[in-house]
Design a protein around this motif. Structure first.
Motif, PDB file in Angstrom:
ATOM      1  N   GLU A  54      49.087 -45.575  30.877  1.00  0.00           N
ATOM      2  CA  GLU A  54      47.790 -44.941  31.077  1.00  0.00           C
ATOM      3  C   GLU A  54      47.859 -43.466  30.706  1.00  0.00           C
ATOM      4  OE1 GLU A  54      46.363 -46.005  34.968  1.00  0.00           O
ATOM      5  OE2 GLU A  54      44.789 -44.466  34.855  1.00  0.00           O
ATOM      6  N   HIS A  55      46.782 -42.972  30.046  1.00  0.00           N
ATOM      7  CA  HIS A  55      46.744 -41.547  29.679  1.00  0.00           C
ATOM      8  C   HIS A  55      45.437 -40.924  30.143  1.00  0.00           C
ATOM      9  CE1 HIS A  55      50.238 -42.017  26.983  1.00  0.00           C
ATOM     10  NE2 HIS A  55      49.723 -43.233  26.765  1.00  0.00           N
ATOM     11  N   ASP A  56      45.474 -39.584  30.272  1.00  0.00           N
ATOM     12  CA  ASP A  56      44.270 -38.881  30.707  1.00  0.00           C
ATOM     13  C   ASP A  56      43.375 -38.471  29.544  1.00  0.00           C
ATOM     14  OD1 ASP A  56      44.848 -39.068  33.376  1.00  0.00           O
ATOM     15  OD2 ASP A  56      46.042 -37.218  33.404  1.00  0.00           O
ATOM     16  N   SER A  57      43.971 -38.314  28.366  1.00  0.00           N
ATOM     17  CA  SER A  57      43.166 -37.888  27.223  1.00  0.00           C
ATOM     18  C   SER A  57      43.768 -38.424  25.934  1.00  0.00           C
ATOM     19  CB  SER A  57      43.115 -36.359  27.158  1.00  0.00           C
ATOM     20  OG  SER A  57      44.379 -35.867  26.747  1.00  0.00           O
ATOM     21  N   VAL A  58      42.947 -38.479  24.896  1.00  0.00           N
ATOM     22  CA  VAL A  58      43.435 -38.918  23.587  1.00  0.00           C
ATOM     23  C   VAL A  58      44.413 -37.895  23.024  1.00  0.00           C
ATOM     24  CG1 VAL A  58      42.706 -39.954  21.413  1.00  0.00           C
ATOM     25  CG2 VAL A  58      41.037 -39.666  23.246  1.00  0.00           C
ATOM     26  N   GLU A  59      44.082 -36.625  23.215  1.00  0.00           N
ATOM     27  CA  GLU A  59      44.919 -35.541  22.684  1.00  0.00           C
ATOM     28  C   GLU A  59      46.388 -35.757  23.057  1.00  0.00           C
ATOM     29  OE1 GLU A  59      42.054 -35.148  24.083  1.00  0.00           O
ATOM     30  OE2 GLU A  59      40.847 -33.747  22.906  1.00  0.00           O
ATOM     31  N   GLU A  60      46.599 -36.164  24.280  1.00  0.00           N
ATOM     32  CA  GLU A  60      47.937 -36.318  24.844  1.00  0.00           C
ATOM     33  C   GLU A  60      48.786 -37.365  24.101  1.00  0.00           C
ATOM     34  OE1 GLU A  60      47.327 -37.166  28.997  1.00  0.00           O
ATOM     35  OE2 GLU A  60      49.007 -38.580  29.054  1.00  0.00           O
ATOM     36  N   ILE A  61      48.142 -38.304  23.454  1.00  0.00           N
ATOM     37  CA  ILE A  61      48.900 -39.427  22.891  1.00  0.00           C
ATOM     38  C   ILE A  61      48.655 -39.646  21.398  1.00  0.00           C
ATOM     39  CG2 ILE A  61      47.087 -41.076  23.591  1.00  0.00           C
ATOM     40  CD1 ILE A  61      50.897 -41.728  23.460  1.00  0.00           C
ATOM     41  N   ILE A  62      47.645 -38.955  20.837  1.00  0.00           N
ATOM     42  CA  ILE A  62      47.187 -39.271  19.481  1.00  0.00           C
ATOM     43  C   ILE A  62      48.308 -39.292  18.446  1.00  0.00           C
ATOM     44  CG2 ILE A  62      46.486 -36.863  19.003  1.00  0.00           C
ATOM     45  CD1 ILE A  62      44.673 -39.978  17.697  1.00  0.00           C
ATOM     46  N   LYS A  63      49.271 -38.363  18.565  1.00  0.00           N
ATOM     47  CA  LYS A  63      50.309 -38.258  17.521  1.00  0.00           C
ATOM     48  C   LYS A  63      51.297 -39.432  17.532  1.00  0.00           C
ATOM     49  CE  LYS A  63      53.722 -35.383  19.856  1.00  0.00           C
ATOM     50  NZ  LYS A  63      53.376 -36.059  21.131  1.00  0.00           N
ATOM     51  N   ASP A  64      51.300 -40.217  18.609  1.00  0.00           N
ATOM     52  CA  ASP A  64      52.216 -41.362  18.692  1.00  0.00           C
ATOM     53  C   ASP A  64      51.586 -42.699  18.297  1.00  0.00           C
ATOM     54  OD1 ASP A  64      54.248 -39.721  19.668  1.00  0.00           O
ATOM     55  OD2 ASP A  64      53.516 -39.913  21.733  1.00  0.00           O
ATOM     56  N   LEU A  65      50.307 -42.667  18.064  1.00  0.00           N
ATOM     57  CA  LEU A  65      49.608 -43.952  17.860  1.00  0.00           C
ATOM     58  C   LEU A  65      49.687 -44.465  16.424  1.00  0.00           C
ATOM     59  CD1 LEU A  65      46.307 -43.356  19.908  1.00  0.00           C
ATOM     60  CD2 LEU A  65      48.373 -44.615  20.618  1.00  0.00           C
ATOM     61  N   ASP A  66      49.795 -45.803  16.297  1.00  0.00           N
ATOM     62  CA  ASP A  66      49.652 -46.453  14.997  1.00  0.00           C
ATOM     63  C   ASP A  66      48.206 -46.906  14.800  1.00  0.00           C
ATOM     64  OD1 ASP A  66      52.519 -46.444  14.255  1.00  0.00           O
ATOM     65  OD2 ASP A  66      52.689 -47.733  16.034  1.00  0.00           O
ATOM     66  N   VAL A  67      47.567 -47.256  15.928  1.00  0.00           N
ATOM     67  CA  VAL A  67      46.185 -47.738  15.891  1.00  0.00           C
ATOM     68  C   VAL A  67      45.428 -47.078  17.034  1.00  0.00           C
ATOM     69  CG1 VAL A  67      44.682 -49.750  16.239  1.00  0.00           C
ATOM     70  CG2 VAL A  67      46.803 -50.003  14.919  1.00  0.00           C
ATOM     71  N   LEU A  68      44.215 -46.603  16.743  1.00  0.00           N
ATOM     72  CA  LEU A  68      43.328 -46.109  17.802  1.00  0.00           C
ATOM     73  C   LEU A  68      42.069 -46.975  17.791  1.00  0.00           C
ATOM     74  CD1 LEU A  68      42.418 -44.127  19.994  1.00  0.00           C
ATOM     75  CD2 LEU A  68      41.608 -42.601  18.169  1.00  0.00           C
ATOM     76  N   TYR A  69      41.868 -47.694  18.893  1.00  0.00           N
ATOM     77  CA  TYR A  69      40.736 -48.624  18.965  1.00  0.00           C
ATOM     78  C   TYR A  69      39.669 -48.008  19.871  1.00  0.00           C
ATOM     79  CZ  TYR A  69      38.465 -53.204  18.821  1.00  0.00           C
ATOM     80  OH  TYR A  69      37.585 -54.236  18.591  1.00  0.00           O
ATOM     81  N   VAL A  70      38.566 -47.580  19.263  1.00  0.00           N
ATOM     82  CA  VAL A  70      37.513 -46.859  19.983  1.00  0.00           C
ATOM     83  C   VAL A  70      36.392 -47.829  20.346  1.00  0.00           C
ATOM     84  CG1 VAL A  70      35.934 -44.883  19.858  1.00  0.00           C
ATOM     85  CG2 VAL A  70      38.052 -44.875  18.504  1.00  0.00           C
ATOM     86  N   LEU A 129      40.595 -33.614  16.165  1.00  0.00           N
ATOM     87  CA  LEU A 129      41.409 -34.405  17.086  1.00  0.00           C
ATOM     88  C   LEU A 129      42.458 -35.215  16.335  1.00  0.00           C
ATOM     89  CD1 LEU A 129      41.573 -35.561  20.130  1.00  0.00           C
ATOM     90  CD2 LEU A 129      40.307 -37.489  19.202  1.00  0.00           C
ATOM     91  N   LEU A 130      42.101 -35.630  15.114  1.00  0.00           N
ATOM     92  CA  LEU A 130      42.972 -36.517  14.349  1.00  0.00           C
ATOM     93  C   LEU A 130      43.983 -35.757  13.482  1.00  0.00           C
ATOM     94  CD1 LEU A 130      40.157 -38.993  13.256  1.00  0.00           C
ATOM     95  CD2 LEU A 130      41.985 -39.473  14.912  1.00  0.00           C
ATOM     96  N   ALA A 131      43.922 -34.416  13.543  1.00  0.00           N
ATOM     97  CA  ALA A 131      44.769 -33.609  12.652  1.00  0.00           C
ATOM     98  C   ALA A 131      46.254 -33.907  12.810  1.00  0.00           C
ATOM     99  CB  ALA A 131      44.493 -32.123  12.898  1.00  0.00           C
ATOM    100  N   ASP A 132      46.686 -34.177  14.040  1.00  0.00           N
ATOM    101  CA  ASP A 132      48.112 -34.401  14.294  1.00  0.00           C
ATOM    102  C   ASP A 132      48.544 -35.860  14.231  1.00  0.00           C
ATOM    103  OD1 ASP A 132      48.418 -31.696  14.701  1.00  0.00           O
ATOM    104  OD2 ASP A 132      48.038 -31.846  16.868  1.00  0.00           O
ATOM    105  N   ALA A 133      47.642 -36.729  13.860  1.00  0.00           N
ATOM    106  CA  ALA A 133      47.963 -38.160  13.888  1.00  0.00           C
ATOM    107  C   ALA A 133      48.941 -38.545  12.792  1.00  0.00           C
ATOM    108  CB  ALA A 133      46.681 -38.970  13.740  1.00  0.00           C
ATOM    109  N   LYS A 134      49.586 -39.709  12.964  1.00  0.00           N
ATOM    110  CA  LYS A 134      50.463 -40.241  11.918  1.00  0.00           C
ATOM    111  C   LYS A 134      49.646 -40.520  10.651  1.00  0.00           C
ATOM    112  CE  LYS A 134      53.592 -42.737  15.069  1.00  0.00           C
ATOM    113  NZ  LYS A 134      54.065 -44.079  15.475  1.00  0.00           N
TER     114      LYS A 134
END
Lengths: 298, 298, 298
Positions: free
Chosen positions: B203-219, B246-251
């Protein structure tokens, strides 16, 4: 045959020919597309599931295509167009039209303004000839149509399907047994007419009284809105409900029919009895309507 | 395979087979008509654009035909018919049925009364297996399905698409990251279940906190009606909005998915980024549903 | 040609080519299926009978299939989706889209988000190019299009069909006669524009005054809601009603057109006169739209 507006327009030979064609049609046209390139226009100004979908299915099974008007609320009828104008226009787009309309006589009127065949899919309290053909077809699958005892149960005052079926059965010298709540009996004019045409019509107070003599029991829906008092409706409808115990004394070959949708008129426990033919009856809509479509467009 | 009711009914092999078939189906059937002569009945008792139209498109691309019930308001359901009776009747008119219904369990019930395959097109808060197959198919187009990190964003309490996807991903040992407003988190029972099936759930509190680790973001969509206070809804929804920054740091290979329709959850400026896969995801509805239709009718 | 959004986008050569193709199309494609395997998506966010059904009929006659959005109320637009998103999604399901939308400019906007051809089926008070092509086609069937006298009758302030027709007729050096109730005359900006493009525009107080000089009389519906006072509407509409006696002095080859539906603008007694071309005009929707569909998809 051009239009199919009323069961009264068909003589016994024409009815028999349609029923025979319906019986053979699935095999006859398997893998063929006799109506390929033809378009059936479905103009339904009233709710319908069975009639519309089984006409659509029949047309598709014959290789043709369908086109729906899409409900009066989204159509030009909402802008005040007359039925005559709508028919004149749509008859330039399709090769035949199935019309369902709330007003008696709508299909006949439509046929006067159409260059293409009109098939009546029900006009208010008036006619619904394809339903009657399906009823006859379903009965004939179980027994010869001549000289049978047919019980008509429910609202016989307003029920267009029972009227049409009764008229059609006069060709086959049926004995018609009527069972209906007070005030919802068969209109005298129709009874007299049926008798003149050679049917015997006998009134009964309850199903129990006649069930063991019937070859066919045709059940219809009692409409709550016909009863001013809801309690009265409840009383009456429960005494017109078909249950397995009621059917215990029936003949082995009894066929129970219902034009559907049913609400509480038939206990679901009846569904599994061999006499339950109402789902088969609904399905017979496809071959019977295939026969009608090839008759007018083939 | 007969009916397709729930993603739970499919094992990994069956899912993989459907996804592989979907990938090849456009080429495999180009110019052929494997479902010619077959009719698909579309029974939608709830609004739908994507699901209904992409099933229709899939059926037409395979050479078959479609038939719409036409909305509950114009059908016999409005006269009080049970779903069981409607299914029994329509299964005599068509060769398969896609059912969307507001009640959980409707598709399963329907399958018990149908002679023909039922495809669940969404039953209330229950299942929507074709959507999950489309989601998996869209992910698999960008990366292997095994051991990926998937963020689920939005209303995870009521969102059937996120639940089904999470369950399906347990076959592929995914790590599931949940981000949702207070009170709209993943139900404990579902979380426990997913863990038992082998997934990791964080569980996370915000997208920012986890965005850089994700392969898929399902909104998914936040529904205004879940929030008693409109101001609260505004606050919350703006902090769950996906923007380019928000997506700047994503994979580089991040895939952003959304079952659509979207309202404000994704900034239109995201549409042109390479990570935006939601329109392709919607279009994947056609090959995936073609695979499903040939599976049950082919 | 890719999209067909406005009659202004078509030059005289393109219009003539479409009209010529329409004239030959029934014979040219008899028994062939040039659009077999293609799907036409019909997205109608406003009521329509003629436009939708004749596009459907045209597509089916060419061997293709159709898919209806099914009304805004049952679609994802009701969930707040933008038109751009709907178009992006549906353009993945179909091979061309006919769009009718209440907002001016909707079709142009749609074309910017679509990978497949958009055909404008009417955008509010904006454009309706297929109607104009049908009008021209119907006139051309009776007389050469050049240098004719065309009367435009009714609400010329808001009537999109009369505006588009007038613009198209400038290619053919028409003389345009306007007859409209006070306050519903042709907007000055449009009149000036037509004159710049080479048309002559003459205003009249009554049909009687000009009827004997006309080659074409184009009648449109007066909408009750434009008149604050119902009595006023009644007065005005009765003086704009076309009757056989009004037509007594007309030229032998006069063609009376109306985009339909009509309410009271044309006395049904006119229907049988040789000048009545409005039902033929409606039917011409099929060949003209066949020409448009083959133009963008063939």
């Amino acid at each position: 045959m051009n239009h199919i507006i009323s069961i009264h327009d068909l003589n016994r030979n024409q009815i028999d020919r349609l029923l025979t064609r319906a019986g053979a049609i699935m095999a006859e046209y398997a893998g063929r597309e006799p109506l390929k390139g033809k378009i059936l226009g479905l103009l339904f100004f009233e709710p319908s599931t069975r009639t519309r979908m089984s006409f659509e299915s029949a047309m598709l099974r014959l290789g043709g295509s369908c086109m729906n008007l899409g409900g009066v609320e989204v159509s030009s009828m909402a802008k005040g167009e007359t039925l005559a104008d709508t028919i004149r226009v749509v008859s330039g787009y399709a090769d035949a039209i199935v019309l369902r309309h709330p007003k008696v006589g709508a299909a006949r009127l439509a046929s006067e303004f159409s260059d293409i065949p009109i098939l009546n899919g029900g006009d208010g309290a008036g006619q619904h000839p394809s339903q009657t053909l399906i009823d006859l077809y379903t009965i004939r699958h179980s027994m010869p149509l001549d000289h049978i005892d047919v019980g008509l149960l429910g609202d016989l005052m307003y029920g267009r399907t029972t009227h049409s079926l009764a008229y059609a059965l006069t060709h086959y010298h049926a004995c018609i047994h009527t069972i209906s709540p007070k005030g919802l009996g068969l209109p005298d004019s129709i009874r007299d007419n049926l008798c003149e045409l050679g049917a015997e019509v006998i009134e009964h107070d309850s199903v129990e009284e006649i069930i063991k003599d019937l070859d066919v029991l045709y059940v219809t829906r009692l409409q709550r809105e016909r009863f001013p008092d809801p309690a009265k409706f409840y009383d009456v409808s429960s005494s017109y409900r078909i249950t397995p115990s009621l059917l215990a004394d029936a003949k082995d070959h009894l066929a129970v029919l219902h034009p559907l949708p049913r609400v509480d008129e038939i206990d679901p426990a009846v569904d599994k009895l061999p006499c339950a033919r109402y789902f088969q009856q609904a399905r017979n809509g496809v071959p019977v309507r295939m026969a009608m479509l090839t008759e007018v467009m083939g």
